[in-house]
Design a protein around this motif. Structure first.
Motif, mmCIF file in Angstrom:
data_model
loop_
_atom_site.group_PDB
_atom_site.id
_atom_site.type_symbol
_atom_site.label_atom_id
_atom_site.label_comp_id
_atom_site.label_asym_id
_atom_site.label_seq_id
_atom_site.Cartn_x
_atom_site.Cartn_y
_atom_site.Cartn_z
ATOM 1 N N LYS A 1 -2.559 -0.212 -4.251
ATOM 2 C CA LYS A 1 -3.510 0.614 -3.498
ATOM 3 C C LYS A 1 -2.825 1.924 -3.156
ATOM 4 O O LYS A 1 -1.735 1.949 -2.607
ATOM 5 C CB LYS A 1 -3.931 -0.110 -2.222
ATOM 6 C CG LYS A 1 -4.885 0.699 -1.382
ATOM 7 C CD LYS A 1 -5.956 -0.160 -0.770
ATOM 8 C CE LYS A 1 -6.880 0.595 0.155
ATOM 9 N NZ LYS A 1 -7.548 1.730 -0.375
ATOM 10 N N ARG B 1 0.780 5.437 0.501
ATOM 11 C CA ARG B 1 -0.004 6.554 1.043
ATOM 12 C C ARG B 1 0.811 7.826 0.825
ATOM 13 O O ARG B 1 2.006 7.853 1.104
ATOM 14 C CB ARG B 1 -0.269 6.336 2.526
ATOM 15 C CG ARG B 1 -0.961 7.515 3.188
ATOM 16 C CD ARG B 1 -1.351 7.189 4.595
ATOM 17 N NE ARG B 1 -2.621 6.459 4.521
ATOM 18 C CZ ARG B 1 -3.357 6.136 5.560
ATOM 19 N NH1 ARG B 1 -2.959 6.454 6.772
ATOM 20 N NH2 ARG B 1 -4.489 5.501 5.404
ATOM 21 N N VAL C 1 -3.855 11.539 1.170
ATOM 22 C CA VAL C 1 -4.360 12.149 2.394
ATOM 23 C C VAL C 1 -3.972 13.620 2.381
ATOM 24 O O VAL C 1 -2.786 13.959 2.417
ATOM 25 C CB VAL C 1 -3.777 11.446 3.637
ATOM 26 C CG1 VAL C 1 -4.305 12.079 4.911
ATOM 27 C CG2 VAL C 1 -4.071 9.953 3.593
ATOM 28 N N ASP D 1 -3.460 5.702 -1.375
ATOM 29 C CA ASP D 1 -4.267 6.620 -0.576
ATOM 30 C C ASP D 1 -3.640 7.999 -0.669
ATOM 31 O O ASP D 1 -2.425 8.147 -0.474
ATOM 32 C CB ASP D 1 -4.267 6.223 0.900
ATOM 33 C CG ASP D 1 -5.047 4.968 1.193
ATOM 34 O OD1 ASP D 1 -5.996 4.670 0.437
ATOM 35 O OD2 ASP D 1 -4.715 4.282 2.176
ATOM 36 N N HIS E 1 -3.505 3.200 -9.724
ATOM 37 C CA HIS E 1 -4.530 2.317 -9.162
ATOM 38 C C HIS E 1 -4.580 0.967 -9.869
ATOM 39 O O HIS E 1 -5.083 0.001 -9.299
ATOM 40 C CB HIS E 1 -5.907 2.996 -9.179
ATOM 41 C CG HIS E 1 -6.092 3.959 -8.058
ATOM 42 N ND1 HIS E 1 -6.123 3.582 -6.735
ATOM 43 C CD2 HIS E 1 -6.229 5.308 -8.053
ATOM 44 C CE1 HIS E 1 -6.281 4.637 -5.976
ATOM 45 N NE2 HIS E 1 -6.350 5.700 -6.753
ATOM 46 N N LYS F 1 0.833 -1.193 0.000
ATOM 47 C CA LYS F 1 0.000 0.000 0.000
ATOM 48 C C LYS F 1 0.874 1.252 0.000
ATOM 49 O O LYS F 1 1.877 1.326 0.707
ATOM 50 C CB LYS F 1 -0.874 -0.024 1.246
ATOM 51 C CG LYS F 1 -1.934 1.015 1.305
ATOM 52 C CD LYS F 1 -2.786 0.761 2.553
ATOM 53 C CE LYS F 1 -3.920 1.731 2.620
ATOM 54 N NZ LYS F 1 -4.749 1.491 3.814
#
Length: 145
Positions: free
Chosen positions: A32, A4, A36, A34, A28, A2
């Motif tokens: 994954k 981020r 923020v 993210d 994507h 992942k």
């Protein structure tokens, strides 16, 4: 693994919004991701928000005083963490005043995208493009050529 990206503020410049949309959309397909966006404040407040948002992740703090690497070294570092079964990697992009020392002190890696100081929205687009480039390299796809 992942990924981020924790950054202060939301992109306001058109090129950054478009770059974010293009490269986040491409990423994507591979991993994954993210994004923020954190509230602006004092350097200390922003630092605390970045540290809280990246808790439990390997922290890569983008800073012009960090280590300069080429794309293959960047890829190797991410792959090593992936093979080590890390939860994920969080990339921290500071606000207009840069990172508080407390953020740099808690980094797993201080990374420079350039020796130049980059505006944080530009740094976001450069980072996303490099992450996408790394993913295509890992898959043996032609984008990186």
């Amino acid at each position: 693994m992942k990924l981020r990206i924790c950054m202060i503020g939301k992109p306001k410049l058109e090129f950054a919004r478009v770059g974010l949309e293009v490269y986040a959309g491409r990423l994507h397909r591979y991993t994954k991701l993210d994004l923020v966006h954190l509230k602006e404040g004092t350097q200390v407040q922003e630092g605390q928000r970045l540290l809280e948002a990246s808790e439990g992740y390997r922290r890569v703090v983008l800073d012009e005083r960090g280590q300069l690497v080429d794309t293959l070294a960047f890829k190797a570092r991410l792959e090593a963490w992936e093979m080590g079964s890390e939860k994920g990697v969080a990339f921290l992009i500071g606000g207009a005043e840069g990172h508080a020392q407390a953020v740099r002190d808690r980094a797993d890696w201080l990374l420079a995208l350039s020796q130049l100081t980059l505006q944080h929205e530009l740094a976001l687009v450069v980072l996303l493009e490099q992450l996408y480039r790394v993913e295509t390299l890992k898959k043996g796809e032609p984008y990186h050529r």
